[in-house]
Scaffold this motif. Structure first.
Motif, mmCIF file in Angstrom:
data_model
loop_
_atom_site.group_PDB
_atom_site.id
_atom_site.type_symbol
_atom_site.label_atom_id
_atom_site.label_comp_id
_atom_site.label_asym_id
_atom_site.label_seq_id
_atom_site.Cartn_x
_atom_site.Cartn_y
_atom_site.Cartn_z
ATOM 1 N N GLY A 242 0.757 -1.248 0.000
ATOM 2 C CA GLY A 242 0.000 0.000 0.000
ATOM 3 C C GLY A 242 0.778 1.284 0.000
ATOM 4 N N ALA A 243 2.111 1.223 -0.029
ATOM 5 C CA ALA A 243 2.897 2.458 -0.058
ATOM 6 C C ALA A 243 2.850 3.089 -1.446
ATOM 7 N N THR A 244 2.795 4.407 -1.479
ATOM 8 C CA THR A 244 2.958 5.129 -2.737
ATOM 9 C C THR A 244 4.450 5.193 -3.036
ATOM 10 N N LEU A 245 4.852 4.800 -4.237
ATOM 11 C CA LEU A 245 6.261 4.774 -4.614
ATOM 12 C C LEU A 245 6.601 5.978 -5.486
ATOM 13 N N GLY A 246 7.727 6.602 -5.192
ATOM 14 C CA GLY A 246 8.162 7.766 -5.950
ATOM 15 C C GLY A 246 9.625 7.679 -6.320
ATOM 16 N N GLY A 247 10.002 8.414 -7.348
ATOM 17 C CA GLY A 247 11.398 8.491 -7.764
ATOM 18 C C GLY A 247 11.776 9.944 -7.983
ATOM 19 N N ILE A 248 12.987 10.305 -7.556
ATOM 20 C CA ILE A 248 13.461 11.681 -7.684
ATOM 21 C C ILE A 248 14.762 11.691 -8.477
ATOM 22 N N SER A 249 14.870 12.605 -9.429
ATOM 23 C CA SER A 249 16.038 12.759 -10.297
ATOM 24 C C SER A 249 16.225 11.499 -11.132
ATOM 25 N N GLY A 250 17.209 10.651 -10.821
ATOM 26 C CA GLY A 250 17.371 9.380 -11.537
ATOM 27 C C GLY A 250 16.580 8.254 -10.905
ATOM 28 N N GLY A 251 15.884 8.523 -9.800
ATOM 29 C CA GLY A 251 15.113 7.498 -9.101
ATOM 30 C C GLY A 251 14.072 6.806 -9.954
ATOM 31 N N PRO A 252 13.359 7.531 -10.848
ATOM 32 C CA PRO A 252 12.381 6.846 -11.699
ATOM 33 C C PRO A 252 13.002 5.732 -12.544
ATOM 34 N N TYR A 253 14.280 5.883 -12.882
ATOM 35 C CA TYR A 253 14.971 4.832 -13.632
ATOM 36 C C TYR A 253 14.941 3.523 -12.839
ATOM 37 N N LEU A 254 15.166 3.628 -11.524
ATOM 38 C CA LEU A 254 15.203 2.431 -10.684
ATOM 39 C C LEU A 254 13.793 1.862 -10.479
ATOM 40 N N LEU A 255 12.790 2.735 -10.422
ATOM 41 C CA LEU A 255 11.419 2.242 -10.357
ATOM 42 C C LEU A 255 11.085 1.451 -11.620
ATOM 43 N N ALA A 256 11.548 1.935 -12.756
ATOM 44 C CA ALA A 256 11.312 1.208 -14.009
ATOM 45 C C ALA A 256 12.047 -0.124 -13.994
ATOM 46 N N ARG A 257 13.288 -0.124 -13.492
ATOM 47 C CA ARG A 257 14.048 -1.379 -13.389
ATOM 48 C C ARG A 257 13.307 -2.385 -12.516
ATOM 49 N N ALA A 258 12.611 -1.889 -11.501
ATOM 50 C CA ALA A 258 11.872 -2.770 -10.588
ATOM 51 C C ALA A 258 10.506 -3.168 -11.145
ATOM 52 N N GLY A 259 10.157 -2.669 -12.333
ATOM 53 C CA GLY A 259 8.868 -3.002 -12.939
ATOM 54 C C GLY A 259 7.707 -2.228 -12.350
ATOM 55 N N LEU A 260 7.983 -1.075 -11.743
ATOM 56 C CA LEU A 260 6.945 -0.330 -11.033
ATOM 57 C C LEU A 260 6.369 0.842 -11.830
ATOM 58 N N LEU A 261 6.822 1.014 -13.073
ATOM 59 C CA LEU A 261 6.287 2.102 -13.893
ATOM 60 C C LEU A 261 5.590 1.597 -15.151
ATOM 61 N N ALA A 262 5.356 0.304 -15.231
ATOM 62 C CA ALA A 262 4.690 -0.255 -16.410
ATOM 63 C C ALA A 262 3.305 0.358 -16.567
ATOM 64 N N GLY A 263 3.031 0.877 -17.748
ATOM 65 C CA GLY A 263 1.726 1.473 -18.027
ATOM 66 C C GLY A 263 1.516 2.823 -17.378
ATOM 67 N N ARG A 264 2.571 3.411 -16.835
ATOM 68 C CA ARG A 264 2.453 4.709 -16.150
ATOM 69 C C ARG A 264 3.106 5.810 -16.978
ATOM 70 N N ARG A 265 2.734 7.036 -16.650
ATOM 71 C CA ARG A 265 3.412 8.214 -17.181
ATOM 72 C C ARG A 265 4.427 8.657 -16.141
ATOM 73 N N CYS A 266 5.599 9.089 -16.572
ATOM 74 C CA CYS A 266 6.608 9.490 -15.589
ATOM 75 C C CYS A 266 7.473 10.620 -16.124
ATOM 76 N N THR A 267 8.232 11.215 -15.214
ATOM 77 C CA THR A 267 9.258 12.168 -15.594
ATOM 78 C C THR A 267 10.518 11.821 -14.825
#
Length: 331
Positions: A121-146
């Motif tokens: 149930g946690a909201t996951l966020g990425g800052i600066s290069g952090g979204p790259y790691l969320l994508a590596r973890a499969g957590l941005l599939a089907g999402r919009r990101c920056t």
């Protein structure tokens, strides 16, 4: 009966409540060489919100691969207080803060933990290069990101299925991504406003002498007019088209058509506005993109050459050598 005394509050401070709201717990996962400015811009507004409200609205913890002290890109260390993989840790929001070269970072236990936090149930966020790691973890599939603009080319090459926008931050349900730097302050002000009202968010912004809260869709970079110090709308149209067409560079004739001038007039516009010609500007733009991809992606030299409009890796290498020689001669 006497009138009740008027309650006075400091500017930016919320009116007292009969009951303080439950504190939200925010986790920061700091990857070695994380950008200190982005992290500070994210955590300090939480502290200020607590101070201005007079109650604990937020509490936070820190984790890092390997635990112990994790160093920022400038060498400053942050002591972690939560171990990666902890199963009983409270977390309403968790932000991964990364810089450097996130494309090369690989930590399966961290990725598994982030997925577990999301499932609980946690909201996951990425800052600066952090979204790259969320994508590596499969957590941005089907999402919009920056993410930070310097990481975007490599990210788009690796994750073409993820919709990347070049905004300051994106809030999409239980995923939050931020481009980093001072944009993290704008993100946190937005979240504080959602959590506890616009008045407190404005007070925190004022506390940090931040006199304009930027919206998430605001652009990351200065516009071309400011970056290059030019005002001619014809030249600005061409510069924008060149930045949007690096993989398949536009011919000078096509650029001249965009500016509604002849090729000779276009060259004059560049020399008057930038001090050099069309070819040199386009070449440097492509070489800069190639350097970014070489630093932040696993693409081969041949793939990088293709992605930046060069016929081969050898042609790219020759262009890089020529630029180095020119730079050395200029010095």
């Amino acid at each position: 009966m006497r009138d009740e005394p008027e309650t006075r509050t400091r500017p930016g401070r919320k009116s007292p409540r009969a009951e303080n709201p439950a504190a939200l717990t925010v986790g920061f996962v700091l990857v070695p060489d994380f950008p200190l400015m982005a992290y500070t811009a994210a955590v300090e507004p939480l502290r200020a919100a607590n101070t201005l409200s007079g109650c604990e609205l937020y509490r936070w913890w820190h984790a890092a691969p390997g635990g112990g002290v994790v160093q920022a890109s400038n060498g400053l260390g942050i002591l972690t207080d939560v171990a990666i993989g902890s199963g009983d840790i409270a977390a309403d929001r968790v932000f991964v803060c990364a810089g450097g070269n996130p494309a090369e970072f690989d930590d399966p236990p961290l990725f598994a933990w982030l997925r577990s936090l999301a499932r609980h149930g946690a909201t996951l966020g990425g800052i600066s290069g952090g979204p790259y790691l969320l994508a590596r973890a499969g957590l941005l599939a089907g999402r919009r990101c920056t993410l930070h603009w310097e990481h975007v080319p490599a990210f788009e090459e690796r994750y073409p299925e993820i919709d990347v926008v070049r905004s300051l931050f994106e809030i999409q349900g239980d995923r939050i991504t931020c481009s980093g730097g001072i944009a993290a302050l704008d993100l946190m002000l937005d979240l504080i406003g959602r959590d506890h009202g616009a008045g407190l968010a404005a007070g925190v912004s004022d506390w940090f002498l931040h006199n304009q809260i930027r919206e998430g869709l605001s652009p990351q970079r200065m516009d071309l007019r400011q970056r290059f110090g030019v005002r001619d709308p014809r030249l600005l149209r061409v510069l924008a088209a060149m930045e949007a067409n690096v993989e398949a560079p536009l011919a000078r004739e096509a650029l001249a058509d965009l500016a509604r001038v002849s090729v000779r007039q276009l060259e004059r516009l560049f020399r008057d506005g930038l001090g050099y010609g069309v070819h040199r500007h386009y070449l440097h733009l492509r070489l800069d993109r190639a350097h970014q991809l070489g630093r932040e992606s696993a693409l081969s030299r041949a793939e990088i050459a293709t992605a930046t409009g060069f016929a081969s890796a050898d042609e790219l290498s020759r262009a890089e050598r020529r630029r180095r020689r020119q730079a050395q001669a200029a010095n």
